[in-house]
Design an enzyme around this catalytic site. Sequence first.
Site, PDB file in Angstrom:
ATOM      1  N   LYS A  60       0.850  -1.204   0.000  1.00  0.00           N
ATOM      2  CA  LYS A  60       0.000   0.000   0.000  1.00  0.00           C
ATOM      3  C   LYS A  60       0.880   1.246   0.000  1.00  0.00           C
ATOM      4  O   LYS A  60       0.610   2.220  -0.701  1.00  0.00           O
ATOM      5  CB  LYS A  60      -0.927  -0.012   1.230  1.00  0.00           C
ATOM      6  N   GLN A 104      -4.582  -1.720   9.552  1.00  0.00           N
ATOM      7  CA  GLN A 104      -4.441  -3.016   8.893  1.00  0.00           C
ATOM      8  C   GLN A 104      -5.039  -4.116   9.779  1.00  0.00           C
ATOM      9  O   GLN A 104      -4.699  -4.244  10.950  1.00  0.00           O
ATOM     10  CB  GLN A 104      -2.945  -3.294   8.625  1.00  0.00           C
ATOM     11  N   ASP A 127     -10.935   2.611   3.982  1.00  0.00           N
ATOM     12  CA  ASP A 127     -11.382   1.226   3.772  1.00  0.00           C
ATOM     13  C   ASP A 127     -12.901   1.140   3.568  1.00  0.00           C
ATOM     14  O   ASP A 127     -13.402   0.112   3.122  1.00  0.00           O
ATOM     15  CB  ASP A 127     -11.022   0.367   5.002  1.00  0.00           C
TER      16      ASP A 127
END
Length: 286
Positions: A60, A104, A127
């Site tokens: 990422k 994460q 997200d």
Amino acid sequence: MNILDGKKTSEKILERIKKRVSAPLAGEVSRSDAGGAEIPHLVVILVGDNPASKVYVRNKQKAAEKVGIKSTVIEFDSNIKEQILLDKIIELNNDNTVTGILVQLPLPEQIDKNKVILTISPKKDVDGFHPENVGRLAIGMEPYFYPATPQGILMLLDEYNITLEGKHAVVIGRSNIVGKPMAQMLLKRNATVTICHSHTPNLDEIIKTADIVVSAVGKKIVRCKMVKKNSVVIDVGIFKDTNGKLTGDVDFDIVSPTCGFITPVPGGVGPMTIASLMYNASKVYR
Ligand code: NAP
């Protein structure tokens, strides 16, 4: 049969995002209106030393660098107290130079994942997991962010001019990160949607009726000659087979001669998820 090339398409999309980030207007508001954010700034929080999570975070970060999005990784020990993590998120919510926050997953067991998701500001929730974003999608309002994997799948279908309206889409899997938002997003695009899961009887028969199949299970599930001729098959699953080779939910060799379009694994949904996440990270809300 045509391959839906996620790798090539993601590169095209990343290139577009790069242009967008470097243009005078970044994201949804002008930079001067972005509360001090000169360029999009994604903060990724990594808790513990799960090797897979470390790889995801690194990828990422690399993608963010490639498109000119500033990225910072904050690491915590696996035994961190939940409140310390929540306090850090609150600090980042209040930091006008931070435009996106991603924690994460998975998290160590002493940390309640739902509390973490609830704490991230919906306007920085790249997200798209915050209940406000999920709820907005569910009631037909525009969420600030769509979850990366289903959004990436729609980007891929759009690049290949595959229409969804009036099509029967069968989504296999009902997770919060893939199956459920995928179904909602397909509904929003006027597909007729069937959601299947581990308690669905006659899965094979249902798949045979699909114009579009999205399989997000993590097991070889679409195996026999069960897809309709010229259907579109999206394989989200990614796992190692008994020989340690990366594979997906769909038996590519058996299914591909019948369908019209299919995603490979690897090189299909995976790179599109990253491109889609970078699209989210390029957005700036006040
Ligand atoms: P998950 O949370 O484990 O959900 C799996 C879903 O599959 C569940 O809804 C489960 O049903 C369903 N399922 C299990 N066995 C089934 C069966 N025999 N028949 C029909 N449905 C069945 O998984 P996820 O997070 O959505 O991920 C799914 C796969 O996609 C994994 O391989 C993951 O690694 C991959 N993935 C890839 C990307 C990417 O970017 N390429 C992104 C995300 C996920 P129940 O709800 O009834 O248990």
